[in-house]
Design an enzyme around this catalytic site. Sequence first.
Site, PDB file in Angstrom:
ATOM      1  CG  ASP A  66      -2.252   0.717   0.973  1.00  0.00           C
ATOM      2  OD1 ASP A  66      -2.248   1.725   0.237  1.00  0.00           O
ATOM      3  OD2 ASP A  66      -3.287   0.298   1.523  1.00  0.00           O
ATOM      4  N   GLY A 106       4.317   1.433  -1.893  1.00  0.00           N
ATOM      5  CA  GLY A 106       4.380   1.715  -3.321  1.00  0.00           C
ATOM      6  C   GLY A 106       3.056   2.220  -3.846  1.00  0.00           C
ATOM      7  CG  ASP A 107       1.051   4.775  -7.338  1.00  0.00           C
ATOM      8  OD1 ASP A 107      -0.048   4.196  -7.375  1.00  0.00           O
ATOM      9  OD2 ASP A 107       1.266   5.870  -7.903  1.00  0.00           O
ATOM     10  CG  PHE A 108      -2.679   0.189  -6.304  1.00  0.00           C
ATOM     11  CD1 PHE A 108      -3.306   1.210  -7.010  1.00  0.00           C
ATOM     12  CD2 PHE A 108      -3.152  -0.118  -5.035  1.00  0.00           C
ATOM     13  CE1 PHE A 108      -4.370   1.917  -6.477  1.00  0.00           C
ATOM     14  CE2 PHE A 108      -4.217   0.587  -4.477  1.00  0.00           C
ATOM     15  CZ  PHE A 108      -4.834   1.605  -5.205  1.00  0.00           C
ATOM     16  CG  HIS A 162     -15.346  -0.002  -4.100  1.00  0.00           C
ATOM     17  ND1 HIS A 162     -16.283  -0.213  -3.125  1.00  0.00           N
ATOM     18  CD2 HIS A 162     -14.210   0.366  -3.449  1.00  0.00           C
ATOM     19  CE1 HIS A 162     -15.764   0.031  -1.931  1.00  0.00           C
ATOM     20  NE2 HIS A 162     -14.506   0.387  -2.107  1.00  0.00           N
TER      21      HIS A 162
END
Length: 359
Positions: A213, A239-241, A259
């Site tokens: 996350d 991190g950055d998904f 969502h």
Amino acid sequence: MNENANLNANLNTEAEAADRDLIVRIAFGSMAAQTLRAAVRMRIVELIGDGRRTADDIAADAGAEPQPMTRLLRALTGLGLLREHTPGTFSVTRAGACLDSTRPGSLTSFVRMFTEPVLTRAWEHLDGSVRTGDIAFDTVFGTDFFSHLAQHPELSVAFNAAMSQAAGEAAAALPRAYDFGRFSTVADVGGGDGTLLAGVLTAYPALSGVLYDTAEGLAQAPRTLSGHGLTDRCSVVAGDFFRSVPKGADAYLVKSILHDWTDEQAVTILGHCREVLPPGGRVLIVEPVLPEVVDPGPEPGLTDSALTYLSDLNMLVNVGGRERTRPDFEDVCRRAGLRVTSVTPLPDAEPFSLIEAVA
């Protein structure tokens, strides 16, 4: 004929009265929510404890006036959260105990977050979002929701706590509903404080975990993992998904993430999971799955069905995402190079389902 006409007129009158009653009850919904918020902020349930207490004593401990406190307590009693035994003497019901922040399964953080003005202000502009498709939150605050969280650490902590409480039922239900024993490592993408992953790892002692996350999202993760004795079995990766997800897992768990985002953004997140998915690996999506036609249930009002569609509108006004049907999930998975193989409702964590996808 006259008797039949009178009977039909009476039935119509009763039906109309019920319809009007439904509208009034829904209109009072925001007041009920703010009553919950006041109870949580004033720690009413904790102050009452397991016994019976008078309104005067509760008011004294809360630093409040006795008469207004009595009125609040009676409103909470009317909502089914307290019980009044004799005039001015109250105890906590089983439902009310969910507002005790010291008890396992508490929903206090959830109530605080979902009655937080930062969330509710955008709802005042729902009609505008419906007309334009624009995200009301961005217009009201001049930035997107998650950037706002990053700029307000205390709000980010509250949000993480609310998501942790919301994940509790799924953390218990998911390991019972799906065989994780086939995997060696499960990565929880956007897993927050690790509540969900901790539930899976605890149920499957041979598994290793990766919790992924943003730094803000992971702020409370070490405490959660340590509390479950999982520090040695689970790595924590910031991190950055939208850029990548960690390699090395054979199952990628994605709960209540898609969502929050548009279809294009959901495809990006799933695509990054697909890029690192080994042969035989799985992407496991945990979200509500809307029916293709609304089933309101036998009774109107704030049913489970209604709550799911209210969540859909919450996504619209606050973050720009959406709840999805099975064909919707199949579409974003297909565009990411994945194929949905099953959709399994989680009856112990309604309204969530587990969507399994393979490459």
